[in-house]
Design a protein around this motif. Structure first.
Motif, PDB file in Angstrom:
ATOM      1  N   GLY A  18       0.980  -1.063   0.109  1.00 39.10           N
ATOM      2  CA  GLY A  18       0.122   0.182  -0.549  1.00 39.10           C
ATOM      3  C   GLY A  18       1.253   1.258  -0.091  1.00 39.10           C
ATOM      4  O   GLY A  18       0.060   2.259  -0.080  1.00 39.10           O
ATOM      5  N   CYS A  19       2.419   1.310  -0.260  1.00 41.39           N
ATOM      6  CA  CYS A  19       2.955   2.288   0.023  1.00 41.39           C
ATOM      7  C   CYS A  19       2.831   3.266  -1.778  1.00 41.39           C
ATOM      8  O   CYS A  19       2.406   2.582  -2.978  1.00 41.39           O
ATOM      9  CB  CYS A  19       4.543   1.669   0.445  1.00 41.39           C
ATOM     10  N   THR A  20       3.203   4.086  -1.369  1.00 46.50           N
ATOM     11  CA  THR A  20       2.363   4.822  -2.448  1.00 46.50           C
ATOM     12  C   THR A  20       4.373   5.437  -3.055  1.00 46.50           C
ATOM     13  O   THR A  20       5.450   5.025  -2.417  1.00 46.50           O
ATOM     14  CB  THR A  20       2.251   6.311  -2.212  1.00 46.50           C
ATOM     15  N   LEU A  21       4.470   6.410  -4.052  1.00 44.23           N
ATOM     16  CA  LEU A  21       5.717   6.500  -4.463  1.00 44.23           C
ATOM     17  C   LEU A  21       5.999   7.694  -3.829  1.00 44.23           C
ATOM     18  O   LEU A  21       6.703   7.826  -3.045  1.00 44.23           O
ATOM     19  CB  LEU A  21       5.762   6.971  -6.210  1.00 44.23           C
ATOM     20  N   ALA A  22       5.268   8.496  -3.124  1.00 42.48           N
ATOM     21  CA  ALA A  22       5.904   9.753  -2.737  1.00 42.48           C
ATOM     22  C   ALA A  22       5.810   8.833  -1.669  1.00 42.48           C
ATOM     23  O   ALA A  22       7.040  10.030  -0.679  1.00 42.48           O
ATOM     24  CB  ALA A  22       4.049  10.921  -2.498  1.00 42.48           C
ATOM     25  N   GLU A  23       5.382   8.444   0.003  1.00 35.34           N
ATOM     26  CA  GLU A  23       5.521   7.707   0.609  1.00 35.34           C
ATOM     27  C   GLU A  23       7.240   7.215   0.571  1.00 35.34           C
ATOM     28  O   GLU A  23       8.130   7.694   1.257  1.00 35.34           O
ATOM     29  CB  GLU A  23       5.033   6.722   1.072  1.00 35.34           C
ATOM     30  N   LEU A  24       7.959   6.232  -0.680  1.00 31.09           N
ATOM     31  CA  LEU A  24       8.468   6.352  -0.506  1.00 31.09           C
ATOM     32  C   LEU A  24      10.503   7.337  -0.764  1.00 31.09           C
ATOM     33  O   LEU A  24      11.051   6.786  -0.263  1.00 31.09           O
ATOM     34  CB  LEU A  24       8.411   5.004  -1.456  1.00 31.09           C
ATOM     35  N   GLU A  26      10.339   9.921  -0.249  1.00 36.12           N
ATOM     36  CA  GLU A  26       9.950  11.301   1.139  1.00 36.12           C
ATOM     37  C   GLU A  26      10.726   9.781   1.524  1.00 36.12           C
ATOM     38  O   GLU A  26      11.786  10.226   2.759  1.00 36.12           O
ATOM     39  CB  GLU A  26       8.229  11.486   1.364  1.00 36.12           C
ATOM     40  N   ALA A  27      10.895   8.546   2.346  1.00 39.90           N
ATOM     41  CA  ALA A  27      11.635   7.826   2.965  1.00 39.90           C
ATOM     42  C   ALA A  27      13.375   8.347   2.459  1.00 39.90           C
ATOM     43  O   ALA A  27      13.952   7.680   3.369  1.00 39.90           O
ATOM     44  CB  ALA A  27      10.532   6.469   3.450  1.00 39.90           C
ATOM     45  N   SER A  28      13.116   7.635   1.629  1.00 40.85           N
ATOM     46  CA  SER A  28      14.455   7.668   0.414  1.00 40.85           C
ATOM     47  C   SER A  28      15.690   9.568   0.578  1.00 40.85           C
ATOM     48  O   SER A  28      16.186   9.202   0.835  1.00 40.85           O
ATOM     49  CB  SER A  28      14.857   7.731  -0.959  1.00 40.85           C
ATOM     50  N   GLY A  29      14.878  10.328   1.874  1.00 42.62           N
ATOM     51  CA  GLY A  29      15.552  11.403   2.423  1.00 42.62           C
ATOM     52  C   GLY A  29      15.818  12.538   0.588  1.00 42.62           C
ATOM     53  O   GLY A  29      16.815  13.348   1.280  1.00 42.62           O
ATOM     54  N   GLN A  30      15.540  11.967  -0.287  1.00 42.75           N
ATOM     55  CA  GLN A  30      15.581  13.312  -1.012  1.00 42.75           C
ATOM     56  C   GLN A  30      14.966  14.091  -1.175  1.00 42.75           C
ATOM     57  O   GLN A  30      13.745  13.925  -1.054  1.00 42.75           O
ATOM     58  CB  GLN A  30      16.193  12.135  -2.371  1.00 42.75           C
ATOM     59  N   PRO A  31      14.930  15.659  -1.307  1.00 43.17           N
ATOM     60  CA  PRO A  31      13.992  16.704  -1.410  1.00 43.17           C
ATOM     61  C   PRO A  31      13.240  16.252  -2.909  1.00 43.17           C
ATOM     62  O   PRO A  31      13.797  16.340  -4.157  1.00 43.17           O
ATOM     63  CB  PRO A  31      14.805  17.942  -1.596  1.00 43.17           C
ATOM     64  N   ALA A  32      12.168  16.068  -2.685  1.00 39.27           N
ATOM     65  CA  ALA A  32      11.502  15.570  -4.299  1.00 39.27           C
ATOM     66  C   ALA A  32      11.196  16.658  -5.225  1.00 39.27           C
ATOM     67  O   ALA A  32      11.064  15.988  -6.132  1.00 39.27           O
ATOM     68  CB  ALA A  32       9.699  15.138  -3.206  1.00 39.27           C
ATOM     69  N   ALA A  45       4.602  12.508 -12.520  1.00 39.20           N
ATOM     70  CA  ALA A  45       4.423  13.498 -12.048  1.00 39.20           C
ATOM     71  C   ALA A  45       4.383  13.865 -11.022  1.00 39.20           C
ATOM     72  O   ALA A  45       3.788  12.940 -10.092  1.00 39.20           O
ATOM     73  CB  ALA A  45       3.488  14.439 -13.083  1.00 39.20           C
ATOM     74  N   ARG A  46       5.655  14.975 -10.416  1.00 34.47           N
ATOM     75  CA  ARG A  46       5.202  15.286  -8.926  1.00 34.47           C
ATOM     76  C   ARG A  46       4.006  15.502  -8.276  1.00 34.47           C
ATOM     77  O   ARG A  46       3.829  14.529  -7.095  1.00 34.47           O
ATOM     78  CB  ARG A  46       6.075  16.505  -9.041  1.00 34.47           C
ATOM     79  N   ASP A  47       2.686  15.837  -8.795  1.00 33.59           N
ATOM     80  CA  ASP A  47       1.289  15.922  -8.499  1.00 33.59           C
ATOM     81  C   ASP A  47       0.609  14.609  -8.173  1.00 33.59           C
ATOM     82  O   ASP A  47      -0.664  14.592  -8.003  1.00 33.59           O
ATOM     83  CB  ASP A  47       0.663  16.891  -8.777  1.00 33.59           C
TER      84      ASP A  47
END
Length: 69
Positions: A18-24, A26-32, A45-47
């Motif tokens: 159930g993990c989303t791309l955004a959650e992954l 964010e957890a990687s520590g890179q500024p999205a 796309a970011r949105d």
């Protein structure tokens, strides 16, 4: 909790089902905002990242967006 296996930039990872791309990302520590993303070779796309659910075997890549004039 169920986990799924994916790759992020070629590195194997386990993430919660159930993990989303955004959650992954964010957890990687890179500024999205500093990179573009793709899942299984398809640009996301970011949105759209928060609505993009990851599935078993997905290949996620991040890369610097290239702009020019």
């Amino acid at each position: 909790m169920t986990t799924i296996n994916i790759t992020l930039n070629g590195e194997a990872r386990q993430v919660p089902g159930g993990c989303t791309l955004a959650e992954l990302l964010e957890a990687s520590g890179q500024p999205a905002a500093s990179f573009a993303s793709a899942v299984n070779g398809e640009f996301v796309a970011r949105d759209a990242r928060a609505q993009t659910l990851l599935a078993e075997g997905d290949a996620v890549f991040t890369f610097q967006a290239i702009t020019g004039g």
